[in-house]
Design a protein around this motif. Structure first.
Motif, mmCIF file in Angstrom:
data_model
loop_
_atom_site.group_PDB
_atom_site.id
_atom_site.type_symbol
_atom_site.label_atom_id
_atom_site.label_comp_id
_atom_site.label_asym_id
_atom_site.label_seq_id
_atom_site.Cartn_x
_atom_site.Cartn_y
_atom_site.Cartn_z
ATOM 1 N N ASP A 278 93.854 19.776 0.458
ATOM 2 C CA ASP A 278 94.989 19.354 -0.352
ATOM 3 C C ASP A 278 95.199 20.341 -1.502
ATOM 4 N N PHE A 279 96.446 20.454 -1.923
ATOM 5 C CA PHE A 279 96.764 21.372 -3.014
ATOM 6 C C PHE A 279 97.919 20.818 -3.825
ATOM 7 N N ILE A 280 98.265 21.491 -4.905
ATOM 8 C CA ILE A 280 99.355 21.066 -5.782
ATOM 9 C C ILE A 280 100.484 22.087 -5.726
ATOM 10 N N PHE A 281 101.670 21.591 -5.475
ATOM 11 C CA PHE A 281 102.888 22.401 -5.480
ATOM 12 C C PHE A 281 103.498 22.318 -6.883
ATOM 13 N N VAL A 282 103.817 23.463 -7.453
ATOM 14 C CA VAL A 282 104.392 23.502 -8.799
ATOM 15 C C VAL A 282 105.793 24.102 -8.725
ATOM 16 N N TRP A 283 106.777 23.312 -9.136
ATOM 17 C CA TRP A 283 108.160 23.775 -9.237
ATOM 18 C C TRP A 283 108.405 24.115 -10.701
ATOM 19 N N ASP A 284 108.610 25.383 -10.980
ATOM 20 C CA ASP A 284 108.696 25.903 -12.343
ATOM 21 C C ASP A 284 110.131 26.325 -12.641
ATOM 22 N N GLN A 285 110.829 25.518 -13.431
ATOM 23 C CA GLN A 285 112.170 25.889 -13.897
ATOM 24 C C GLN A 285 111.983 26.743 -15.144
ATOM 25 N N ASP A 286 111.880 28.032 -14.917
ATOM 26 C CA ASP A 286 111.412 28.954 -15.948
ATOM 27 C C ASP A 286 112.515 29.342 -16.926
ATOM 28 N N VAL A 287 113.725 29.574 -16.411
ATOM 29 C CA VAL A 287 114.826 30.034 -17.266
ATOM 30 C C VAL A 287 116.104 29.317 -16.859
ATOM 31 N N PHE A 288 116.862 28.845 -17.831
ATOM 32 C CA PHE A 288 118.213 28.336 -17.579
ATOM 33 C C PHE A 288 119.114 28.838 -18.693
ATOM 34 N N GLU A 289 120.227 29.494 -18.308
ATOM 35 C CA GLU A 289 121.165 30.051 -19.274
ATOM 36 C C GLU A 289 122.462 29.237 -19.216
ATOM 37 N N PRO A 290 122.746 28.396 -20.226
ATOM 38 C CA PRO A 290 123.892 27.491 -20.150
ATOM 39 C C PRO A 290 125.248 28.180 -20.148
ATOM 40 N N SER A 291 125.323 29.412 -20.633
ATOM 41 C CA SER A 291 126.625 30.085 -20.669
ATOM 42 C C SER A 291 127.039 30.608 -19.299
ATOM 43 N N THR A 292 126.068 30.810 -18.401
ATOM 44 C CA THR A 292 126.364 31.339 -17.066
ATOM 45 C C THR A 292 125.904 30.418 -15.943
ATOM 46 N N TYR A 293 125.018 29.466 -16.278
ATOM 47 C CA TYR A 293 124.331 28.631 -15.290
ATOM 48 C C TYR A 293 123.422 29.468 -14.389
ATOM 49 N N PHE A 294 123.049 30.664 -14.847
ATOM 50 C CA PHE A 294 122.038 31.440 -14.143
ATOM 51 C C PHE A 294 120.673 30.830 -14.458
ATOM 52 N N CYS A 295 119.807 30.801 -13.451
ATOM 53 C CA CYS A 295 118.481 30.237 -13.657
ATOM 54 C C CYS A 295 117.455 31.029 -12.853
ATOM 55 N N THR A 296 116.236 30.986 -13.332
ATOM 56 C CA THR A 296 115.102 31.547 -12.607
ATOM 57 C C THR A 296 114.119 30.422 -12.352
ATOM 58 N N THR A 297 113.815 30.211 -11.088
ATOM 59 C CA THR A 297 112.841 29.193 -10.710
ATOM 60 C C THR A 297 111.690 29.855 -9.970
ATOM 61 N N ARG A 298 110.518 29.284 -10.110
ATOM 62 C CA ARG A 298 109.312 29.868 -9.518
ATOM 63 C C ARG A 298 108.514 28.775 -8.808
ATOM 64 N N ILE A 299 107.789 29.173 -7.798
ATOM 65 C CA ILE A 299 106.879 28.262 -7.106
ATOM 66 C C ILE A 299 105.457 28.787 -7.261
ATOM 67 N N HIS A 300 104.571 27.920 -7.737
ATOM 68 C CA HIS A 300 103.146 28.224 -7.846
ATOM 69 C C HIS A 300 102.370 27.194 -7.016
ATOM 70 N N PHE A 301 101.145 27.540 -6.679
ATOM 71 C CA PHE A 301 100.271 26.622 -5.955
ATOM 72 C C PHE A 301 98.915 26.568 -6.656
ATOM 73 N N LEU A 302 98.381 25.354 -6.817
ATOM 74 C CA LEU A 302 97.081 25.143 -7.447
ATOM 75 C C LEU A 302 96.126 24.547 -6.414
ATOM 76 N N PHE A 303 94.850 24.976 -6.469
ATOM 77 C CA PHE A 303 93.894 24.590 -5.433
ATOM 78 C C PHE A 303 92.682 23.857 -6.003
ATOM 79 N N ARG A 304 91.916 23.218 -5.111
ATOM 80 C CA ARG A 304 90.795 22.375 -5.508
ATOM 81 C C ARG A 304 89.686 23.156 -6.218
ATOM 82 N N ASP A 305 89.577 24.442 -5.931
ATOM 83 C CA ASP A 305 88.520 25.232 -6.571
ATOM 84 C C ASP A 305 88.945 25.760 -7.939
ATOM 85 N N GLY A 306 90.128 25.341 -8.417
ATOM 86 C CA GLY A 306 90.598 25.770 -9.725
ATOM 87 C C GLY A 306 91.407 27.049 -9.710
ATOM 88 N N SER A 307 91.492 27.702 -8.572
ATOM 89 C CA SER A 307 92.277 28.935 -8.495
ATOM 90 C C SER A 307 93.762 28.622 -8.369
#
Length: 285
Positions: A186-215
């Motif tokens: 089992d692992f953890i899925f991370v949805w990262d809404q990193d940047v949102f610019e309201p004047s353009t609605y441009f955004c940067t989103t990232r996906i990270h994964f976390l594991f049982r061994d802490g990595s």
């Protein structure tokens, strides 16, 4: 400071062993749910069996690979510009199909703005992939090409994401069950809404994964998008020549205050802080 020789003797962490594309498929995609839903909606709308399916921005061709397994006459076309991702899908998804199923699946390493043939009955752009087109002329060009790629009376379906929480810079963690004995568990899925610019609605989103061994596997996937709205997409689909443009909204379980996982055609959505809907347009007969 340890030496390279010492580091090479250390056991690999789960993040080093993990395959990002496999993690993505386990976390984000559900072809066993999506393909029946899309098929049933198409067939109820058109009263015609769905036999020719096109998946734009297909990535690993997970949906297309599943579609050809559902009926002996099903054909799928998957298109993606990124060859390494498409090649991963060939090795890890297409390779598991029977020879007959592989014959009915065509993959193209090309730009979705260019490909029009063979014509499909249903074309989809899932996981907000079309939001990579961040200006109106390019998105309109894509929608026009999508319509030209459809058979008369065919449908174009794309998912859309919105609500007030989509404009907040935040992280969402979700536990993913992974019963397969692959050494990851089992692992953890991370949805990262990193940047949102309201004047353009441009955004940067990232996906990270976390594991049982802490990595951690950081920035496994990074997207630079424009957060398009339902009114904008509706207008562009209509301008591209689609008819009966409408959207499908998820039902609400009022007692649990959560979505039911079923989608229905509605005229108005609910004021939910974070929602996902489907936009549908019909190619004229």
């Amino acid at each position: 400071m340890t030496s390279p020789e010492y580091d090479s003797l250390q056991p690999a962490s789960m993040s080093q062993l993990a395959d990002p594309h496999l993690l993505y498929q386990k976390s984000v995609q559900s072809p066993e749910v999506d393909i029946p839903f899309l098929t049933e909606y198409f067939e109820s709308y058109t009263n015609t069996p769905l036999r020719h399916f096109r998946e734009d921005f297909c990535g690993t061709a997970f949906l297309s690979s599943h579609f050809v397994t559902r009926h002996l006459d099903n054909h799928a076309l998957g298109i993606d510009l990124d060859w390494p991702t498409l090649n991963w899908g060939i090795k890890n998804n297409v390779s598991h199909l029977t020879p007959d199923q592989q014959q009915r699946l065509t993959l193209m390493n090309d730009n979705v703005l260019n490909v029009q043939h063979p014509l499909s009955q249903l074309t989809v752009a899932m996981n907000f992939s079309y939001m990579v087109f961040r200006d109106r002329p390019t998105l309109l060009q894509y929608f026009r090409n999508a319509r030209r790629s459809l058979q008369p009376g065919g449908l174009f379906v794309l998912d859309i994401w919105g609500g007030s929480e989509t404009q907040v810079e935040q992280e969402e963690h979700r536990d993913i069950d992974n019963p397969v004995d692959d050494g990851i568990g089992d692992f953890i899925f991370v949805w990262d809404q990193d940047v949102f610019e309201p004047s353009t609605y441009f955004c940067t989103t990232r996906i990270h994964f976390l594991f049982r061994d802490g990595s951690e596997l950081r920035n496994a996937f990074v997207y630079d998008w424009r957060l398009w709205t339902i009114p904008e997409v509706t207008e562009l689909l209509q301008e591209a020549g689609f008819e009966d443009v409408h959207f499908l909204w998820e039902g609400l379980n009022a007692e649990a205050n959560e979505g039911t996982g079923t989608y229905h055609r509605v005229e108005k959505g609910d004021s939910d802080p974070s929602w996902i809907a489907y936009m549908v347009g019909k190619n004229p007969e």
